[in-house]
Design a protein around this motif. Structure first.
Motif, PDB file in Angstrom:
ATOM      1  N   MET A  19     -29.412 -47.415  13.953  1.00 46.04           N
ATOM      2  CA  MET A  19     -28.483 -48.431  13.449  1.00 46.04           C
ATOM      3  C   MET A  19     -29.051 -49.835  13.616  1.00 46.04           C
ATOM      4  N   ASN A  20     -29.832 -50.027  14.674  1.00 47.68           N
ATOM      5  CA  ASN A  20     -30.454 -51.329  14.918  1.00 47.68           C
ATOM      6  C   ASN A  20     -31.867 -51.083  15.395  1.00 47.68           C
ATOM      7  N   ALA A  21     -32.824 -51.263  14.511  1.00 52.53           N
ATOM      8  CA  ALA A  21     -34.216 -50.940  14.829  1.00 52.53           C
ATOM      9  C   ALA A  21     -34.861 -51.965  15.745  1.00 52.53           C
ATOM     10  N   ALA A  22     -34.207 -53.110  15.953  1.00 56.38           N
ATOM     11  CA  ALA A  22     -34.805 -54.174  16.753  1.00 56.38           C
ATOM     12  C   ALA A  22     -34.220 -54.279  18.147  1.00 56.38           C
ATOM     13  N   PHE A  23     -33.047 -53.700  18.366  1.00 55.14           N
ATOM     14  CA  PHE A  23     -32.367 -53.896  19.639  1.00 55.14           C
ATOM     15  C   PHE A  23     -31.458 -52.702  19.920  1.00 55.14           C
ATOM     16  N   CYS A  24     -31.238 -52.398  21.183  1.00 57.12           N
ATOM     17  CA  CYS A  24     -30.312 -51.309  21.528  1.00 57.12           C
ATOM     18  C   CYS A  24     -29.485 -51.701  22.747  1.00 57.12           C
ATOM     19  N   LYS A  25     -28.236 -51.283  22.715  1.00 55.86           N
ATOM     20  CA  LYS A  25     -27.313 -51.502  23.824  1.00 55.86           C
ATOM     21  C   LYS A  25     -26.831 -50.138  24.307  1.00 55.86           C
ATOM     22  N   LEU A  26     -26.871 -49.933  25.618  1.00 57.89           N
ATOM     23  CA  LEU A  26     -26.539 -48.634  26.195  1.00 57.89           C
ATOM     24  C   LEU A  26     -25.404 -48.770  27.201  1.00 57.89           C
TER      25      LEU A  26
ATOM     26  N   VAL B 162     -25.957 -40.695  29.410  1.00 56.65           N
ATOM     27  CA  VAL B 162     -25.974 -41.714  28.341  1.00 56.65           C
ATOM     28  C   VAL B 162     -24.669 -41.554  27.568  1.00 56.65           C
ATOM     29  N   LEU B 163     -23.742 -42.498  27.760  1.00 56.72           N
ATOM     30  CA  LEU B 163     -22.409 -42.374  27.174  1.00 56.72           C
ATOM     31  C   LEU B 163     -22.356 -42.947  25.759  1.00 56.72           C
ATOM     32  N   LYS B 164     -22.853 -44.181  25.597  1.00 56.79           N
ATOM     33  CA  LYS B 164     -22.807 -44.831  24.289  1.00 56.79           C
ATOM     34  C   LYS B 164     -24.139 -45.499  24.000  1.00 56.79           C
ATOM     35  N   VAL B 165     -24.502 -45.514  22.714  1.00 54.67           N
ATOM     36  CA  VAL B 165     -25.667 -46.240  22.237  1.00 54.67           C
ATOM     37  C   VAL B 165     -25.236 -47.073  21.042  1.00 54.67           C
ATOM     38  N   ASN B 166     -25.418 -48.395  21.155  1.00 57.09           N
ATOM     39  CA  ASN B 166     -24.994 -49.326  20.096  1.00 57.09           C
ATOM     40  C   ASN B 166     -23.523 -49.108  19.713  1.00 57.09           C
ATOM     41  N   GLY B 167     -22.702 -48.832  20.737  1.00 57.61           N
ATOM     42  CA  GLY B 167     -21.270 -48.681  20.526  1.00 57.61           C
ATOM     43  C   GLY B 167     -20.831 -47.313  20.051  1.00 57.61           C
ATOM     44  N   VAL B 168     -21.762 -46.393  19.824  1.00 54.72           N
ATOM     45  CA  VAL B 168     -21.430 -45.061  19.321  1.00 54.72           C
ATOM     46  C   VAL B 168     -21.298 -44.101  20.499  1.00 54.72           C
ATOM     47  N   LEU B 169     -20.153 -43.450  20.621  1.00 53.68           N
ATOM     48  CA  LEU B 169     -19.937 -42.449  21.657  1.00 53.68           C
ATOM     49  C   LEU B 169     -20.713 -41.182  21.299  1.00 53.68           C
ATOM     50  N   LEU B 170     -21.537 -40.694  22.231  1.00 56.76           N
ATOM     51  CA  LEU B 170     -22.473 -39.607  21.925  1.00 56.76           C
ATOM     52  C   LEU B 170     -21.905 -38.251  22.307  1.00 56.76           C
TER      53      LEU B 170
ATOM     54  N   ARG C  64     -31.922 -53.768  25.541  1.00 56.91           N
ATOM     55  CA  ARG C  64     -33.374 -53.958  25.484  1.00 56.91           C
ATOM     56  C   ARG C  64     -33.819 -54.064  24.041  1.00 56.91           C
ATOM     57  N   PRO C  65     -34.791 -54.945  23.749  1.00 60.05           N
ATOM     58  CA  PRO C  65     -35.366 -54.956  22.394  1.00 60.05           C
ATOM     59  C   PRO C  65     -36.211 -53.721  22.155  1.00 60.05           C
ATOM     60  N   MET C  66     -36.309 -53.314  20.904  1.00 59.72           N
ATOM     61  CA  MET C  66     -37.096 -52.154  20.524  1.00 59.72           C
ATOM     62  C   MET C  66     -38.431 -52.599  19.945  1.00 59.72           C
ATOM     63  N   TYR C  67     -39.487 -51.896  20.289  1.00 62.37           N
ATOM     64  CA  TYR C  67     -40.824 -52.235  19.823  1.00 62.37           C
ATOM     65  C   TYR C  67     -41.457 -51.023  19.129  1.00 62.37           C
ATOM     66  N   ALA C  68     -42.409 -51.308  18.290  1.00 61.54           N
ATOM     67  CA  ALA C  68     -43.148 -50.235  17.618  1.00 61.54           C
ATOM     68  C   ALA C  68     -43.907 -49.422  18.661  1.00 61.54           C
ATOM     69  N   GLY C  69     -43.836 -48.110  18.527  1.00 61.05           N
ATOM     70  CA  GLY C  69     -44.516 -47.230  19.460  1.00 61.05           C
ATOM     71  C   GLY C  69     -43.652 -46.760  20.606  1.00 61.05           C
ATOM     72  N   ASP C  70     -42.405 -47.271  20.701  1.00 58.92           N
ATOM     73  CA  ASP C  70     -41.497 -46.781  21.744  1.00 58.92           C
ATOM     74  C   ASP C  70     -41.135 -45.327  21.493  1.00 58.92           C
ATOM     75  N   HIS C  71     -40.861 -44.617  22.576  1.00 56.21           N
ATOM     76  CA  HIS C  71     -40.432 -43.227  22.471  1.00 56.21           C
ATOM     77  C   HIS C  71     -39.157 -43.132  21.639  1.00 56.21           C
ATOM     78  N   HIS C  72     -39.040 -42.073  20.806  1.00 57.68           N
ATOM     79  CA  HIS C  72     -37.921 -41.979  19.873  1.00 57.68           C
ATOM     80  C   HIS C  72     -36.576 -41.816  20.577  1.00 57.68           C
ATOM     81  N   GLN C  73     -36.589 -41.434  21.865  1.00 59.16           N
ATOM     82  CA  GLN C  73     -35.365 -41.352  22.653  1.00 59.16           C
ATOM     83  C   GLN C  73     -35.410 -42.308  23.835  1.00 59.16           C
TER      84      GLN C  73
END
Length: 530
Positions: free
Chosen positions: A355-362, A335-343, A376-385
Motif C-alpha cells: 500500500m505504501n512502497a516508501a514507508f510502513c507503520k506497524l 504483528v497486529l497491523k501494517v499500515n492500518g490493516v488488521l492482519l 520505518r522508511p522502505m528501501y530497495a532490497g529490503d526483505h519482502h516481509q
C-alpha cells in the motif's frame, strides 16, 4: 620457581599432545559440518539464511576452549589418573555412540558405558584374552571411574552455563507438525561444544612436587606430576514449541545444574565406597536421558506458542540486520497491523506493505501483550516481509522431521526435512501430488464447485499419490454435475423468457447456444446477466 617452570613445560607438552592427536580435529570438523547442515536447512524452510555457519562454529569452539581451560584448572585440585590408552578407549566408545545417534555425542554416555563394562568385567577377574582384546580389557579395568564421573559432573556444570549464555544465539527455528498434525513453529536446541582438557596426573618418574595435594590420587602425587591432553565433547539435544528459547534455556540450566550436583556427590561417595561406582556409571547416562525425556513430556502437554492468533501474525524468528531486527521485533511478538490493516494472513501482510512502497507503520503486540507502534522508511532490497519469519501457515510445503538426527545425514549434507502435499482453496484449489522425487502434478479445480456444494477445499495433510488423484477425480466429477445443473437452470429460465417475450426467441436461442459453447474453465452465466 622450579614448580612453575615445570608446570609451564608440562602445559606446552600437553598442548603438543592435543595438536598431534586426531580427536580434537574430529570434534571441530563435526561442529563445522553440523552448523553447515543447519544453515542449509534454514534456507530450505525459510528461503533465507538466518545464521552464519562459520560464526556459529567459531562461537562454539571459543566457548568450548574457554570452558576447557576452566575445567582444567578445577581438575588440577581434584586430581586425575589417566593414560594414553585410556584416551583412545574413551574416543573409540564416543565414536561408536556417535554412529548410533548424534544425541549420544557426550562424555556422560561414554563414561556410563565404560563404567558398566568395567562392572561386568569385574565378574571375570581371571579372563585374560590375548592381543588387542586383552589390551582393551586391561585398559577398561584400569579406568578411574569415580574420577571420570566427577569430571562429567564438572563438565555439565560448565555446560549449564554455556546453555544459559549461548542458547538464544545457537537455537534454530523450525516448521514442525504437532502431535495432532497441525503445523506450528518451534526451535531446535541442539548444542555441542568441543573442550580441550589439560589434566594434571601423577608422574611416572621423579619430578617436582606440587605445593598442594589434589583430592584424588593419594600417594601417587609423591613422585611429582605431569600433564595429559584429553579432548572431549559435551552436548545436549532438545526441542521446544511451547516457549521462547531463552525461557527453555533457563529450565535446562536448572536441570543441568541439578544433574551435575548429583553426579559430583555420587562420584565422591564412590571414591570411598567402591560398590557405588556402578550406581555412578548408570546415573551418568540414565539421568541425562531422563532430562531429555522429561522435556519431551512437558512439550507434549503444553500449548504451542508459535501459532497465529485470531488477529495478527506470530513472529517465529527475525533475520539478522533486517528492518525487523533494526526495529527491535523479537520472536514471540505478534504483528497486529501494517499500515492500518488488521492482519489475518500473510497475503494481507504483503498487500498492506504494498500500500505504501516508501514507508510502513506497524502495530506490534509485545511479549507482555502490550501494543507498541513502529515505523520505518522502505528501501530497495529490503526483505519482502521486513525480515520477519512468521509462524507457519497450513499450506507450507516443507517441514522438519522430528526423528533424531544421525551422523550419516550430517556427513552427507542431507536435510532432515520432508515434503507435504497440500490443497489450497481460494480463487482456485491446487492439489500438489508429491512423488518423492521432486515431481509435482498440479490440478486446478474451480472454486465455484466448493461454493455450490457447500464444501471447503481445506489443506490436506500428506497423502499417497493414488489417494490424492482420487480426490481430484471426485472434484472434477462434481464440477461436471454442477455445470449440468446450471445448464438445466438456463434452459428452464429460457422457456420462461420465451413464453413471455415471443419476439425474442431467436435472441434467447442464440444466447443459449453461446452459453453451451462457453469454455469449461469458466462458470456459465445466465443469459439475462450477460
Amino acid at each position: 620457581m622450579d614448580v612453575a617452570l615445570e608446570l609451564l613445560w608440562n602445559v606446552t607438552d600437553a598442548l603438543v599432545q592435543l595438536l598431534t592427536q586426531p580427536f580434537y580435529y574430529i570434534s571441530i570438523l563435526f561442529i563445522l559440518v553440523f552448523y553447515r547442515q543447519q544453515m542449509l536447512m534454514e534456507r530450505k524452510l525459510f528461503h533465507v539464511r538466518l545464521h552464519s555457519w562459520g560464526l556459529q562454529a567459531w562461537r562454539t569452539v571459543i566457548g568450548g576452549l574457554a570452558a576447557g581451560i576452566g575445567v582444567s584448572i578445577v581438575m588440577a585440585f581434584v586430581g586425575f589418573s589417566l593414560t594414553q590408552e585410556a584416551i583412545i578407549c574413551i574416543w573409540v566408545v564416543t565414536l561408536m555412540l556417535l554412529l548410533i545417534g548424534v544425541r549420544y555425542l557426550c562424555l556422560a554416555y561414554t563414561v556410563g558405558v565404560l563404567g558398566v563394562l568395567q562392572f561386568i568385567l569385574g565378574f571375570f577377574p581371571n579372563w585374560q584374552p590375548d592381543s588387542l582384546i586383552g589390551t582393551t580389557t586391561d585398559t577398561v579395568r584400569a579406568l578411574d571411574i569415580p574420577a571420570l564421573v566427577i569430571l562429567v559432573g564438572i563438565l555439565h556444570l560448565v555446560e549449564a552455563i554455556l546453555v544459559k549464555r549461548q542458547s538464544t544465539s545457537l537455537a534454530m527455528p523450525l516448521f514442525i507438525e504437532s502431535k495432532r498434525g497441525k503445523l506450528v513453529g518451534g526451535f531446535q536446541m541442539q548444542f555441542f561444544w568441543p573442550l580441550p582438557l589439560f589434566l594434571m596426573i601423577p608422574a611416572q618418574t621423579a619430578g617436582n612436587l606440587l605445593s598442594w595435594t589434589p583430592l584424588l590420587g593419594g600417594e601417587g602425587w609423591a613422585s611429582g606430576f605431569s600433564m595429559l591432553a584429553l579432548p572431549v565433547m559435551i552436548g545436549f539435544s532438545d526441542l521446544t514449541q511451547s516457549m521462547l528459547p531463552q525461557n527453555k534455556a533457563k529450565i535446562t540450566f536448572k536441570r543441568l545444574l541439578f544433574y551435575s550436583v548429583i553426579l559430583l556427590l555420587i562420584g565422591l561417595l564412590s571414591v570411598w565406597w567402591s560398590p557405588l561406582m556402578i550406581v555412578a556409571a548408570l546415573a551418568c547416562f540414565l539421568l541425562h536421558m531422563g532430562m531429555e525425556w522429561m522435556s519431551r513430556i512437558e512439550e507434549q502437554h503444553q500449548h504451542s506458542l508459535f501459532v497465529h492468533a485470531t488477529q495478527g501474525l506470530r513472529v517465529l524468528s527475525v533475520v539478522p540486520k533486517s528492518p525487523a531486527d533494526e526495529l527491535g521485533i523479537v520472536p514471540g511478538e505478534t504483528v497486529l497491523k501494517v499500515n492500518g490493516v488488521l492482519l489475518h494472513s500473510q497475503e494481507q501482510l504483503h498487500r498492506a506493505l504494498r500500500m505504501n512502497a516508501a514507508f510502513c507503520k506497524l502495530e506490534i503486540l509485545n511479549l507482555a501483550g502490550e501494543s507498541k507502534f513502529l515505523q520505518r522508511p522502505m528501501y530497495a532490497g529490503d526483505h519482502h516481509q521486513l525480515g520477519v519469519i512468521l509462524a507457519p501457515d497450513q499450506d507450507v510445503s516443507d517441514v522438519a522431521r522430528l526423528n533424531p538426527a544421525n551422523i550419516y545425514l550430517i556427513i552427507g549434507m542431507k536435510l532432515n526435512t520432508r515434503k507435504r502435499s497440500i490443497l489450497r482453496g481460494h480463487d482456485s484449489a491446487l492439489v500438489n501430488v508429491g512423488t518423492g522425487a521432486g515431481v509435482r502434478t498440479d490440478t486446478r479445480v474451480e472454486a465455484d464447485t466448493s461454493t455450490r456444494t457447500g464444501s471447503n477445499m481445506s489443506t490436506l495433510s500428506v497423502l499417497p499419490q493414488d489417494t490424492t488423484l482420487a480426490i481430484v477425480e471426485t472434484a472434477a466429477t462434481q464440477t461436471d454435475e454442477i455445470k449440468a445443473e446450471l445448464r438445466d437452470e438456463i434452459k428452464a429460465e429460457t422457456m420462461k423468457v420465451t413464453s413471455t417475450h415471443g419476439s425474442d426467441v431467436a435472441k434467447v436461442k442464440a444466447t443459449l447456444k453461446d452459453a453451451e459453447a462457453t469454455n469449461t474453465d469458466e462458470v456459465i452465466k445466465y443469459p439475462w446477466d450477460r
